[in-house]
Write an enzyme that holds these catalytic residues in place. Structure first.
Site, PDB file in Angstrom:
ATOM      1  N   LYS A 112       0.769  -1.020  -0.009  1.00  0.00           N
ATOM      2  CA  LYS A 112      -0.030  -0.251   0.156  1.00  0.00           C
ATOM      3  C   LYS A 112       1.019   1.244  -0.175  1.00  0.00           C
ATOM      4  O   LYS A 112       0.491   2.167  -0.562  1.00  0.00           O
ATOM      5  CB  LYS A 112      -0.935  -0.049   1.196  1.00  0.00           C
ATOM      6  CG  LYS A 112      -2.121  -0.876   0.965  1.00  0.00           C
ATOM      7  CD  LYS A 112      -3.171  -0.876   2.190  1.00  0.00           C
ATOM      8  CE  LYS A 112      -4.008  -2.021   2.125  1.00  0.00           C
ATOM      9  NZ  LYS A 112      -4.451  -2.061   3.480  1.00  0.00           N
ATOM     10  N   LYS A 197      -5.899 -10.723  -4.692  1.00  0.00           N
ATOM     11  CA  LYS A 197      -6.914 -10.694  -3.554  1.00  0.00           C
ATOM     12  C   LYS A 197      -8.234  -9.893  -4.048  1.00  0.00           C
ATOM     13  O   LYS A 197      -8.007  -8.759  -4.350  1.00  0.00           O
ATOM     14  CB  LYS A 197      -6.685 -10.437  -2.319  1.00  0.00           C
ATOM     15  CG  LYS A 197      -7.332 -10.879  -1.230  1.00  0.00           C
ATOM     16  CD  LYS A 197      -6.868 -10.225   0.098  1.00  0.00           C
ATOM     17  CE  LYS A 197      -7.272  -8.711   0.276  1.00  0.00           C
ATOM     18  NZ  LYS A 197      -7.486  -8.075   1.448  1.00  0.00           N
ATOM     19  N   LYS A 200     -11.931  -4.989  -0.880  1.00  0.00           N
ATOM     20  CA  LYS A 200     -13.103  -4.227  -0.907  1.00  0.00           C
ATOM     21  C   LYS A 200     -12.761  -2.610  -1.190  1.00  0.00           C
ATOM     22  O   LYS A 200     -13.564  -1.911  -1.746  1.00  0.00           O
ATOM     23  CB  LYS A 200     -13.849  -3.975   0.272  1.00  0.00           C
ATOM     24  CG  LYS A 200     -13.221  -3.555   1.664  1.00  0.00           C
ATOM     25  CD  LYS A 200     -14.261  -3.552   2.666  1.00  0.00           C
ATOM     26  CE  LYS A 200     -14.100  -4.699   3.719  1.00  0.00           C
ATOM     27  NZ  LYS A 200     -12.845  -4.317   4.548  1.00  0.00           N
TER      28      LYS A 200
END
Ligand code: AQP
Length: 331
Positions: A112, A197, A200
């Protein structure tokens, strides 16, 4: 009785990955067999660029969906992390136990952080430290088991290391927890990029099925899932990740195992069609119950208020004990 803690971050609309990897087991097994706490871990949603109104909205929506999926506040404790101060109180002590080296090794920080820098954004310090807060979430309740998808394994390992280190230095204070994973669909992959993955944060992407997607949207997303150039339906995560993902989703919805299911199908189209219908049926009752619950936000607030009271009572003795053990003068 086994104590269980797990959480969901309000960073986006809950996905099929959240349901198959975590929520379904919380509902079906964990809340019945254990002393279980399930949290909307809202502080963790602040580690990347965020919109305050959206975090608030998603926190309530996540709570509503957790209840719609079947969590029963009579059987387990459902609460919002920021309503219980003990998490942040304990986190600081664990920051004094962790090293910067072990936090810089966390995969999610690296991934990230790289993404944020590439987008020209600064990297919040909390992106580096949040695994310590996650350790505090778990250790504050003397948790035995943490049921999670397998993307969280590294964080639970860190939690175990911190518990052991703290106990060795300052005397036995924390239970050393272990992660548990579902037998299939521990990592549901993105339908458009089956090597990543299904997350969301990937908002309206066609590769992510959200629990509140309309049936036709779910069908469309699954029918358009990326597969590969082969023809035979084989279960091989390395050479056929797209097909393996669909087989795992289908197996998780209907029971059975993905390898056996592969033998049943002669074409990708038939596999996609059955998978789409299985997911639509799986999500239908959740969407219906969500609509009922969302009409009564007062009920959700009351569940969360009572949950926080209960959680606070459970966490406080352990966190107070940690403050004394590390050498702080009792108030
Ligand atoms: N794709 C997945 N497959 C299986 N399990 C999953 N979980 C999440 N995605 C999958 C599990 O759901 C629980 C809650 O997840 P979370 O809220 O911590 O993270 P997320 O849904 O992955 O949210 P984000 O914002 O998209 O996360 P990032 O960007 O951090 O990857 C956990 O038990 C998780 O394992």
């Amino acid at each position: 009785m086994t104590r269980i803690f797990s959480g969901i971050k309000p960073t986006g609309h809950l996905t099929l990955g959240n349901y198959l990897g975590a929520l379904r087991r919380w509902v079906g097994v964990d809340q019945h067999q254990s002393d279980a706490l399930f949290s909307i871990v809202d502080l963790h949603a602040l580690t990347v660029e965020h919109d305050p109104a959206r975090v608030r909205r998603l926190s309530r929506q996540s709570a509503t969906l957790m209840l719609a999926a079947g969590l029963d506040p009579q059987l387990c404790t459902v609460f919002v992390q920021s309503h219980v101060d003990e998490h942040a109180r304990l986190s600081y002590l664990l920051e004094c136990t962790a090293t910067d080296g072990e936090l810089r090794r966390m995969i999610q920080y690296k991934e990230k952080g790289t993404r944020a820098r590439a987008a020209g954004q600064s990297v919040r310090l909390s992106l580096l430290t949040y695994p310590v807060l996650m350790a505090a979430d778990i250790l504050a309740y003397r948790t035995d088991e943490v049921p999670v998808g397998d993307d969280q394994t590294q964080h639970v390992e860190l939690t175990r290391d911190l518990a052991v280190r703290f106990n060795q230095r300052y005397g036995h204070t924390f239970t050393v927890p272990r992660a548990t994973h579902p037998p299939v669909a521990a990592r549901v992959m993105n339908l458009q990029d089956p090597t990543s993955k299904m997350g969301k944060s990937d908002e309206s992407g066609p590769g992510t099925v959200h629990l509140l997607d309309e049936a036709d949207v779910v069908r469309k997303k699954i029918m358009r899932a990326v597969t590969d150039s082969g023809r035979e339906v084989e279960y091989d995560r390395v050479t056929r990740p797209g097909i393996a993902n669909l087989l795992e989703i289908l197996a998780a919805c209907e029971g059975g195992n993905p390898k056996d299911l592969a033998g049943v199908y002669e074409s990708y189209g038939a596999l996609k069609k059955d998978t789409a219908e299985a997911v639509v049926e799986l999500l239908r009752p959740i969407r219906e119950r969500h609509a009922e619950l969302a009409a009564d936000p007062g009920h959700i607030d009351s569940v969360l208020r009572k949950g926080a009271e209960r959680a606070r009572e459970m966490a406080r003795p352990t966190v107070d004990a940690a403050y004394r053990a590390i050498g702080l003068l009792p108030a």
